[in-house]
Design a protein around this motif. Structure first.
Motif, PDB file in Angstrom:
ATOM      1  N   ALA A 287       0.826  -1.207   0.000  1.00 22.71           N
ATOM      2  CA  ALA A 287       0.000   0.000   0.000  1.00 22.71           C
ATOM      3  C   ALA A 287       0.863   1.262   0.000  1.00 22.71           C
ATOM      4  N   TYR A 288       2.026   1.188   0.632  1.00 28.62           N
ATOM      5  CA  TYR A 288       2.951   2.328   0.621  1.00 28.62           C
ATOM      6  C   TYR A 288       3.460   2.574  -0.798  1.00 28.62           C
ATOM      7  N   ASP A 289       3.958   1.514  -1.423  1.00 25.65           N
ATOM      8  CA  ASP A 289       4.460   1.626  -2.794  1.00 25.65           C
ATOM      9  C   ASP A 289       3.370   2.147  -3.730  1.00 25.65           C
ATOM     10  N   GLN A 290       2.179   1.605  -3.595  1.00 21.17           N
ATOM     11  CA  GLN A 290       1.087   1.977  -4.494  1.00 21.17           C
ATOM     12  C   GLN A 290       0.674   3.431  -4.315  1.00 21.17           C
ATOM     13  N   GLY A 291       0.605   3.890  -3.069  1.00 21.16           N
ATOM     14  CA  GLY A 291       0.238   5.277  -2.820  1.00 21.16           C
ATOM     15  C   GLY A 291       1.272   6.247  -3.354  1.00 21.16           C
ATOM     16  N   LEU A 292       2.536   5.924  -3.130  1.00 20.67           N
ATOM     17  CA  LEU A 292       3.614   6.767  -3.633  1.00 20.67           C
ATOM     18  C   LEU A 292       3.658   6.736  -5.157  1.00 20.67           C
ATOM     19  N   ASP A 293       3.447   5.557  -5.715  1.00 23.78           N
ATOM     20  CA  ASP A 293       3.456   5.396  -7.168  1.00 23.78           C
ATOM     21  C   ASP A 293       2.345   6.211  -7.822  1.00 23.78           C
ATOM     22  N   ALA A 294       1.162   6.206  -7.234  1.00 22.53           N
ATOM     23  CA  ALA A 294       0.038   6.959  -7.800  1.00 22.53           C
ATOM     24  C   ALA A 294       0.327   8.457  -7.790  1.00 22.53           C
ATOM     25  N   PHE A 295       0.895   8.951  -6.695  1.00 18.72           N
ATOM     26  CA  PHE A 295       1.222  10.371  -6.603  1.00 18.72           C
ATOM     27  C   PHE A 295       2.299  10.750  -7.622  1.00 18.72           C
ATOM     28  N   VAL A 296       3.330   9.922  -7.737  1.00 16.14           N
ATOM     29  CA  VAL A 296       4.400  10.183  -8.699  1.00 16.14           C
ATOM     30  C   VAL A 296       3.844  10.202 -10.116  1.00 16.14           C
ATOM     31  N   SER A 297       2.982   9.249 -10.416  1.00 14.56           N
ATOM     32  CA  SER A 297       2.402   9.173 -11.767  1.00 14.56           C
ATOM     33  C   SER A 297       1.609  10.428 -12.102  1.00 14.56           C
ATOM     34  N   ARG A 298       0.739  10.852 -11.180  1.00 13.02           N
ATOM     35  CA  ARG A 298      -0.062  12.063 -11.436  1.00 13.02           C
ATOM     36  C   ARG A 298       0.827  13.292 -11.571  1.00 13.02           C
ATOM     37  N   THR A 299       1.801  13.391 -10.711  1.00 15.20           N
ATOM     38  CA  THR A 299       2.650  14.575 -10.693  1.00 15.20           C
ATOM     39  C   THR A 299       3.516  14.678 -11.936  1.00 15.20           C
ATOM     40  N   LEU A 300       4.220  13.619 -12.257  1.00 17.10           N
ATOM     41  CA  LEU A 300       5.153  13.690 -13.374  1.00 17.10           C
ATOM     42  C   LEU A 300       4.444  13.674 -14.722  1.00 17.10           C
ATOM     43  N   THR A 301       3.285  13.029 -14.807  1.00 15.51           N
ATOM     44  CA  THR A 301       2.488  13.094 -16.037  1.00 15.51           C
ATOM     45  C   THR A 301       2.018  14.518 -16.276  1.00 15.51           C
ATOM     46  N   SER A 302       1.579  15.179 -15.211  1.00 13.07           N
ATOM     47  CA  SER A 302       1.135  16.562 -15.315  1.00 13.07           C
ATOM     48  C   SER A 302       2.273  17.461 -15.754  1.00 13.07           C
ATOM     49  N   GLU A 303       3.453  17.262 -15.162  1.00 13.03           N
ATOM     50  CA  GLU A 303       4.602  18.078 -15.529  1.00 13.03           C
ATOM     51  C   GLU A 303       5.005  17.855 -16.975  1.00 13.03           C
ATOM     52  N   ARG A 304       4.909  16.590 -17.434  1.00 12.68           N
ATOM     53  CA  ARG A 304       5.283  16.308 -18.812  1.00 12.68           C
ATOM     54  C   ARG A 304       4.317  16.977 -19.773  1.00 12.68           C
ATOM     55  N   ASN A 305       3.034  16.992 -19.424  1.00 11.30           N
ATOM     56  CA  ASN A 305       2.040  17.630 -20.295  1.00 11.30           C
ATOM     57  C   ASN A 305       2.205  19.144 -20.328  1.00 11.30           C
ATOM     58  N   ASP A 306       2.715  19.717 -19.220  1.00 11.30           N
ATOM     59  CA  ASP A 306       2.888  21.162 -19.166  1.00 11.30           C
ATOM     60  C   ASP A 306       4.156  21.635 -19.872  1.00 11.30           C
ATOM     61  N   SER A 307       5.093  20.715 -20.066  1.00  6.72           N
ATOM     62  CA  SER A 307       6.379  21.111 -20.639  1.00  6.72           C
ATOM     63  C   SER A 307       6.321  21.164 -22.162  1.00  6.72           C
TER      64      SER A 307
END
Length: 307
Positions: A287-307
């Motif tokens: 659950a720790y890995d999954q929660g961190l993974d979900a946050f990383v995915s949302r964050t870095l996907t958003s940053e990639r779309n903004d760049s």
């Protein structure tokens, strides 16, 4: 009756003297209460099968420069090489985590965290504060501040990683260090992709007042790490925040983590974990890995779309 009164006065006097002695000790040896470095590094990423690059990074504080030890662990896969790595932002790296550890031990005690982040496809730069492990100097609030900034500059300048691909992550005291770095960067217009605060307090005096309610902790505190007061500046630049905390945390009360989350007015997530202050990220399991993974995915996907 007179004898009893005299005895009570004597006991009160002794109690007051002991209390003053404890207060004086806290004032004089405060740094030893806050920082618990270990000098001997007994393990490295190669011991868990990960390639890494050992680094010396110069950290300038006032008129002195100290050398701090850091490890760069690329997301490129397993290995034991300690030679310089190629540019890390390749196809295998989702992003890079600058990890700020807690107040005890040294880099050799962070291998489980490095392994988790590597498992999530992230480069990791972890470092020892001044006075920890092989790093020279002595720890302090301003020293940890400059140490973290020096590591950030290495990632951006020496390694050429975009700030939009760097997540700042701090555990316990390291959360205060990471939040301070995020605020410093935001003030300069070069904020990172996101901030992760795990088992982190609103301020060090807030924790001290909970642990020692019978002492004037707030009056004595020289090290504050006022994370809560930094949040408005981070919210203004829209920095994504993930707060991770366990209700079973015996050192940093759960409600302090809740206060960080409730106060923050920017994009945010909260991940509840299980277990003690130092073991929660391990005892929580997938659950720790999954929660961190979900946050990383949302964050870095958003940053990639903004760049």
């Amino acid at each position: 009756m007179h004898t009893l009164l005299t005895l009570l006065q004597w006991l009160l006097g002794v109690g007051a003297a002991l209390w003053l002695l404890v207060v004086a000790g806290m004032a004089l040896f405060q740094s030893r209460l806050v920082y618990h470095p270990s000098a001997t590094v007994t393990a490295t990423p190669s011991d868990i099968g990960l390639a890494y690059e050992p680094l010396w990074i110069d950290s300038a504080h006032q008129e002195t420069t100290q050398r701090i030890r850091a490890w760069f662990v690329p997301a490129s896969g397993p290995g034991t090489s300690a030679s310089p790595m190629p540019a890390p932002e390749g196809n295998l790296a989702r992003g890079t985590v600058l990890f700020c550890h807690g107040n005890a031990g040294n880099l050799g005690h962070r291998l489980e965290t490095i392994q988790i982040l590597h498992r999530l496809g992230l480069n990791v730069l972890a470092f020892d504060y001044q006075g920890y492990g092989e790093s020279s100097g002595h720890p302090g609030e301003e020293q940890t501040r400059t140490d973290a900034l020096a590591c950030w500059d290495w990632l951006v300048t020496e390694r050429g990683i975009s700030p939009k691909r760097i997540i700042l992550m701090g555990r316990s005291l390291g959360g205060g260090v990471a939040a301070r770095l995020a605020a410093d960067l935001a003030a300069q217009g070069r904020q990172p992709a996101a901030l992760v605060l795990e088992s982190t307090f609103t301020s060090l005096p807030d924790v001290g007042a909970r642990l020692y309610p019978w002492l004037p902790v707030r009056l004595l505190a020289r090290h504050t790490y006022g994370t809560l007061e930094l949040l408005p500046s981070l919210a203004r630049v829209g920095l994504p925040l993930l707060v991770i905390h366990s209700p079973e945390d015996e050192l940093v009360p759960f409600d302090l983590g809740q206060s960080l989350y409730a106060t923050y007015q920017g994009p945010k997530d909260f991940l509840t974990i299980q277990g003690s202050h130092n073991q929660g990220y391990l005892l929580t399991g997938p659950a720790y890995d999954q929660g961190l993974d979900a946050f990383v995915s949302r964050t870095l996907t958003s940053e990639r779309n903004d760049s």
